[in-house]
Structure formats: C-alpha cells, structure tokens
Design an enzyme around this catalytic site. Structure first.
Site, PDB file in Angstrom:
ATOM      1  N   ASP A 101       1.489 -63.500  17.952  1.00 28.20           N
ATOM      2  CA  ASP A 101       0.530 -63.900  16.931  1.00 28.20           C
ATOM      3  C   ASP A 101       0.846 -65.332  16.523  1.00 28.20           C
ATOM      4  O   ASP A 101       2.010 -65.750  16.536  1.00 28.20           O
ATOM      5  CB  ASP A 101       0.586 -63.003  15.697  1.00 28.20           C
ATOM      6  CG  ASP A 101      -0.536 -63.314  14.709  1.00 28.20           C
ATOM      7  OD1 ASP A 101      -1.644 -62.808  14.923  1.00 28.20           O
ATOM      8  OD2 ASP A 101      -0.305 -64.060  13.750  1.00 28.20           O
ATOM      9  N   GLU A 103      -0.297 -68.525  13.543  1.00 22.98           N
ATOM     10  CA  GLU A 103      -1.058 -69.000  12.388  1.00 22.98           C
ATOM     11  C   GLU A 103      -1.413 -70.455  12.671  1.00 22.98           C
ATOM     12  O   GLU A 103      -0.631 -71.194  13.287  1.00 22.98           O
ATOM     13  CB  GLU A 103      -0.242 -68.891  11.106  1.00 22.98           C
ATOM     14  CG  GLU A 103       0.201 -67.469  10.773  1.00 22.98           C
ATOM     15  CD  GLU A 103      -0.960 -66.506  10.597  1.00 22.98           C
ATOM     16  OE1 GLU A 103      -2.049 -66.968  10.189  1.00 22.98           O
ATOM     17  OE2 GLU A 103      -0.790 -65.306  10.865  1.00 22.98           O
ATOM     18  N   HIS A 240      -0.729 -61.837   7.679  1.00 29.99           N
ATOM     19  CA  HIS A 240      -1.069 -63.262   7.753  1.00 29.99           C
ATOM     20  C   HIS A 240       0.172 -64.142   7.919  1.00 29.99           C
ATOM     21  O   HIS A 240       0.124 -65.333   7.604  1.00 29.99           O
ATOM     22  CB  HIS A 240      -1.888 -63.693   6.531  1.00 29.99           C
ATOM     23  CG  HIS A 240      -3.176 -62.950   6.394  1.00 29.99           C
ATOM     24  ND1 HIS A 240      -4.182 -63.022   7.329  1.00 29.99           N
ATOM     25  CD2 HIS A 240      -3.621 -62.091   5.435  1.00 29.99           C
ATOM     26  CE1 HIS A 240      -5.187 -62.266   6.954  1.00 29.99           C
ATOM     27  NE2 HIS A 240      -4.875 -61.687   5.818  1.00 29.99           N
ATOM     28  N   ASP A 245       2.377 -60.003  11.762  1.00 34.86           N
ATOM     29  CA  ASP A 245       1.140 -59.594  12.437  1.00 34.86           C
ATOM     30  C   ASP A 245       1.392 -59.215  13.895  1.00 34.86           C
ATOM     31  O   ASP A 245       0.739 -58.311  14.435  1.00 34.86           O
ATOM     32  CB  ASP A 245       0.114 -60.725  12.377  1.00 34.86           C
ATOM     33  CG  ASP A 245      -0.550 -60.825  11.014  1.00 34.86           C
ATOM     34  OD1 ASP A 245      -0.292 -59.938  10.177  1.00 34.86           O
ATOM     35  OD2 ASP A 245      -1.310 -61.781  10.781  1.00 34.86           O
TER      36      ASP A 245
END
Length: 697
Positions: A101, A103, A240, A245
């Site tokens: 994952d 961000e 998040h 995640d």
C-alpha cells in the site's frame, strides 16, 4: 441435562451469578472456534454451547442473548463465526505473496508523488517480514492529505526521497504476487517512482482485495477497505497509513478467498469468469471500457441533464449532472478502474444508465440534488445527509441566553441560524464564539434557586461572565449575545477583529501553533458568517423571476424564486397565446404573497444554495428579472420576453466579468485578502524568528 444447564449449575455452585455463567459459556464458545480452525458454522456453535444439535433455530434467540455484543466473537457475512486474534484456516488459493500500500500527495502518478510505502511479506499465509518508510515528496502536502493520513510536512522533512529507497522497494517485492486494495492504484504510483529512479517497473501478478470483495460479497454496499474489513468482521487499525492498510488488505484477501473456497471456487480466475464478470488482465491497469457496455451510450443525448447509474438489480448507484450528457457519461469509459478511492467499484457495477433531460444546467443541478436525497446512492457523498445539517440556536427565551448546536428549528421563542452544510464548521464557530464572548455553556435554566451557585471551571479561567454566581451584568451579557447574533447574520467585523488582535499577539510572542489555530478559525468563521449573509440576502423582499428554456425549444418555463430557491415554475408554449403564461405567473405569485415566503430548512438548503449561486453568477442577464417589493410585476411584458428569448440566448448565457461581481463576490475578495494578511503575518513572524535564531547560531 443439557450442557447449558450443567454449565450454569457448576458456575453457580462456585458462587457465580447467571450472567457470569453466560460469560463462562462465551469463553467456551471462543475456545471452540479457536480449536476448529478459527471459523465454525453457527449451527455447530449453538450445538456445542447448548449440548444439542437438534432444532438449532429453537436456541437461536438464547444464543444471541448469551453472545450479546461480545467484542471477540464475530459473525462473518457468510454466516461463519470467528474469534478475534485467531487466524482462520489458510486458503489454498493464496499462500506466498507481498501486500503493498502507498500513501500519496494526490491521485495522478505523473504529477503527484508517494509519501509513504508499506509492504508485508507472507509465506504460507503467515507474516514473515515487513517494510514501512515515509518518503519526502519534495513538495508541501495538501491539507486534505495531511488530514486523511495524519502525516504532516514536519514528519517528512528528514525522510529520504524515493530514489534512495527505490532499490529496497523493488528488492522486497521481487517477483512475488502483489496483493492490495485497488492494487492498480498503488502499482501505478510505484512504477512511476521507479521510472524516475531509473529502475524497471513492476510487472508482477496481482490480487485485488477490492475486486475479490465485489465477486464474493454480493450485497456489500461500499467497497472501500474499511467497509470490506467491517463486513468481514476484521478490526481495522491504522487506516490510511501504508503499513496498516497493506496488512488489512492481506487479511481481507485471505478471508475472501477462504469464503470463495467454501462456495466451491477452485481458482482466483474463476471468481471473474464463473460469476459473469469480465476477467481483467492482472498485470496491468484496466480501463472502464473493458467492463462498461458500449451500448449504454447509444440513446444518451447531447444536452444538459442528469444521469442515473443503476446496477443489475436496478438499484441507483450514482447520480450526476452534466451540461452535455453524452460527453460526460462517455468520459467514464476512458477512466482507469478504481481511478479514485471514493469511486472504487462504481463502473464495474453499472448495468444501466438512465437520463433526464433539462433545458439548462441550473435545472440539472437542482434535479441532481433532489434525486440524491430521494435515492441516497451509495457512491454519492455530497447532499446525502441533509437531515444532519445543524442549526445554531441562541436561547433568547432564557434570561441568560446561551449558544449551541441544534438538530432542528422550533417556534419556541429562541433564535435559530442556519441550517449549515458543514457540521464541523458550525461546531467550531459555536466554540469560538463562546471563547471570544465569555458566555455560559452550561444548561442551567435560571428558573429556580438550584440554578445558582457551584460555578464551573470556565469562571476561574475568565471564559464566562458568571451569571450563576450573580457576577454578570445583564447589559454586558446581552451585548455579547448581540455581537454573536450579528455575526451569525453575516456582520463579522467585531468577531474577526478580536481574532486578528489575538493573531497579532500570538505572532509577536512567536506562538506559531496558536497562530495557526487562529488563522484556521478565521477561515471557519468566514464560512459561517458568509452562510448567514446569504440567508439574510434571500429574505422576503428578494423575489426574482427566472426564465428557463426547455430542451424541446418550444416550451419555456418562468420560475418564481423566493428565499433563494425555486418556489413555483409556470409553463408556457410558443404555440399558445402569451396570455395563458401571463395568467399562470400572476396566480402563482399571488399564492406566494398569500402563503408567505417559504422557510429554508435542512431539506431545501441545497436547492437554495444552488439557485442563489446561479442567480448571483448570472445577475444582469435579461432572463433574470428582479421583483421590486410592493410593486406588481408587468406580467404581460414578462410573458412576451419569455416567448421571444431564443434558445441560443441561453446557450450564450455566461457569467459577468469579475469587476462587475455581486456583493458576495466582493465579500469573497475581502475574505481572501483577510486570509492572505493573516497568513503573511504568521509567515513573517516565523521567518523573523528563524532568521534571528540562525544569526545566534
């Protein structure tokens, strides 16, 4: 004697109450689930707890009462019971993989950058290694990204750029299967960063937990990672954030594949082919045209209107508006699947698209808002929770009024301001008003002696004038209430001046944290004050007539605008005498004067804001006719104007130049100047402090 009775008797012999005996049964249920691979069928669990496998439905009510809201035992969507902290049996469809994952600063890999990478390696279904790293994107973070992730610019100051970790990221993933939720989004960003670093991109096989959820959980309403995890009974932690995640995606993927196995699925590919859903190549990102039927575009016209997207069960998924329906709907075909996390799974679920044609974009905007309120589509977020729009209540019926949020407005002698679309902004405004103006926040009635005495901490902190201790002067207190009500009506000079003084004081004292808070407070207060100003402008004296064309170029509509929204719409045809339209308008306006101006409430707020912004933006156009208070409009002249305006006149309807803007636009410029001044003040003080510190060093 059943096992239930035996357990209760044994527990009571040891001094336990029946409730504690139930607790004993819950512990036994947890042990049973753990001993049977982490998941058991409900009938089997009932049989174990109550000592009988016959007629489990007879025991279900007692079973639910015993289990209650136990935080450890959870019922999955497939009816199986699991226990927190115990891994269910490992699926044979997914064994060795890496969950990933990222961000990011935005949604576009070409122009936005990665700010955090999280990866977890699994072997035999068990976690064996993890990698988490913040990344310096070389730019400031957007405010909404910081709010969503909790990552600040300060956190990234000393983080390495992606180029320094690119080799480590590529090596960690290797040639493993990559698992993620909307995994194409993560891989697009990683490949863009790897390309900038001079390394080859990832072409690994992928497993997308979002696509798995769509295939396995037929009735799930939302496909976000948190929603899928909640549906599966998985506790979501550190959402998040990249590592949290990634781990949650891995858990969801494993459990979804286990459920699929129980349903007879023999391979991951079968989830796409057997369920009538197109199989997508898993080594690249698919476009919406690969799952959307081209025939859906066939009957969509090129005109303003509203489009309604439905699934195979005719449920409304999404409602949108457009100036050109065909172009707008056609744009969905070119979008990458899962192009925003907000719309995850939308295009994959579309089976039918209905359209409603309108004559103008304004009518499309209003119709869109009405349809969203009616259908509550799961992919529409805006205008869904209109019933939660709060009011700000000032209890003028009390000898010592107070200010707080209220869910509804009532005719009880108090003053209600709003409603407001942003609950958080309204709440912050109330808190700021109570801090700036030392008003009481307690719920004392002041109708008896019991309401006096026992002051709260606010009195000692000089945050309240202290009416409970008879210290407050009624005149001073009511002056503070007057300032608050004037602010809520749109006159914000006094309140904002007080905050600017505090802002200057904080900057001089180099208290930048408080200065930042005050600067944000100015923005929030301007939002609330502007809403009050708009509602005040839409009073009973602010009636308008709005001529609107129809898409058939024969029909015209004349809308009567009251309280900022369309109160009535009179239809006229160019094939009939203008006297008929004249009569309809006259009768409708007489009804408005007889009934009085409609009140803007939570249901009509969105419509009022849409119409008000539209009329402000297009003031001066011949199709927008103000009505002077106390003067009867010349209905014949207006009817003739409506019939003579051509459809092309409306197509060329454009906003006025900025230098001829409305009062609201001018106020917006003033607000922006105030915010810029506040920002310059804080930045200047910070730079001065930094330069001084550097000189000393």
């Amino acid at each position: 004697m059943t096992q239930l009775h035996s357990a209760i008797i044994d527990a009571e012999d040891e001094g336990a109450t029946p409730v504690e005996a139930y607790r004993f049964l819950i512990e036994r249920a947890r042990e049973y689930v753990a001993e049977h691979g982490g998941s058991v069928a409900e009938d089997a669990l009932i049989g174990h707890m109550f000592g009988t496998t016959r007629s489990p439905q007879m025991w279900k009510t007692l079973f639910e009462r015993v289990i209650g809201d136990d935080p450890e035992l959870r019922r999955r969507i497939d009816g199986m019971w699991t226990v927190a902290g115990v891994s269910a049996r490992q699926t044979s469809l997914l064994s060795d993989f890496v969950a990933v994952d990222v961000e990011t600063t935005g949604l576009k890999p070409i122009s936005h950058r990665v700010i955090e990478v999280g990866m977890v390696r699994y072997v035999g279904g068990q976690e064996v290694d993890a990698y988490a790293q913040l990344v310096n994107p070389g730019r400031r973070l957007p405010a909404y990204i910081s709010k969503l992730t909790g990552i600040s610019d300060h956190d990234l100051e000393n983080a390495p750029p992606f180029e320094e970790i690119a080799e480590a990221v590529s090596t960690f993933i290797g040639d493993a299967i990559v698992v993620g939720h909307n995994v194409g989004f993560d891989l697009r960003f990683l490949n863009a960063e790897l390309k900038r670093s001079g390394l080859p991109g990832l072409i690994n096989e992928t497993v997308d937990s979002m696509m798995l959820a769509r295939a396995v959980l037929e009735n799930i309403r939302r496909l976000s990672l948190e929603s899928v995890a909640k549906t599966l009974g998985i506790a979501a932690k550190d959402t998040h954030r990249a590592l949290g995640d990634a781990m949650l995606s891995a858990q969801c993927a494993q459990l979804l594949l286990q459920i699929a196995e129980d349903q007879g699925v023999a391979s991951i590919a079968q989830l796409s082919t057997d369920r009538g859903k197109p199989a997508l190549p898993r080594d690249r990102v698919g476009r919406a045209r690969s799952v959307l039927d081209e025939s859906l575009l066939a009957d969509i016209p090129r005109c303003p209107g509203v489009y309604i997207m439905r699934d195979a069960d005719d449920r409304v998924l999404y409602v949108g508006k457009a100036k050109n329906l065909r172009d707008r709907v056609g744009s969905y075909y070119a979008q990458p699947l899962g192009y925003t996390r907000k719309m995850d799974g939308l295009v994959e679920s579309i089976a039918k698209i209905d359209v409603e044609r309108t004559g103008t974009e304004l009518e499309a905007l209003i119709l869109e808002a009405q349809l969203i309120r009616r259908f509550q589509p799961r992919f529409n977020r805006a205008m869904r929770a209109h019933e939660d729009y709060p009011y700000i209540r000032v209890t003028m019926s009390s000898p010592w009024p107070r200010i707080y949020l209220a869910r509804k407005a009532s005719d009880d002698g108090d003053r209600y301001f709003g409603p407001y679309r942003s609950r958080s902004a309204a709440k912050m405004a109330v808190e700021l008003l109570n801090d700036l103006l030392p008003l009481r926040t307690c719920n004392r009635s002041f109708k008896s002696a019991k309401s006096l005495g026992s002051p709260c901490l606010r009195l000692d902190l000089h945050q309240c004038l202290g009416p409970c201790m008879k210290k407050a002067k009624r005149g001073d207190y009511l002056d503070a209430i007057r300032v608050a009500t004037e602010f809520l009506e749109g006159d914000d000079d006094t309140v904002l001046s007080a905050i600017h003084e505090q802002l200057e004081e904080s900057a001089e004292q180099q208290d930048f944290e408080r200065a930042r808070h005050l600067r944000n407070a100015i923005r929030t207060l301007q939002t609330i004050s502007g809403a009050g100003r708009r509602l005040r402008q839409n009073d009973a004296s602010n009636h308008k007539l709005l001529i609107l064309p129809s898409y058939d170029e024969i029909t015209v509509h004349v809308a009567i605008v009251a309280s900022g929204r369309i109160w009535a719409k009179c239809r006229g045809s160019r094939r009939e005498p203008t006297a008929r339209l004249e009569e309809r308008m006259s009768c409708a306006y007489e009804r408005l004067l007889f009934n009085g101006d409609p009140r803007v409430d939570q249901t009509t707020l969105d419509d009022s804001l849409i119409v008000s912004r539209w009329t402000d933006k297009h003031a001066g156009h011949p199709a927008l006719i103000p009505i002077n208070p106390g003067i009867t409009p010349n209905w014949r002249q207006i009817a003739e104007l409506a019939m003579n305006l051509s459809y092309g006149d409306f197509e060329s309807w454009v906003p006025r130049d900025d230098d001829e803007g409305s009062d609201e636009a001018g106020q917006h410029d003033v607000d922006q100047q105030a915010m810029s001044a506040a920002t310059r003040l804080v930045d200047s003080a910070r730079n001065e402090f930094t330069d001084s510190a550097s000189a000393q060093l």
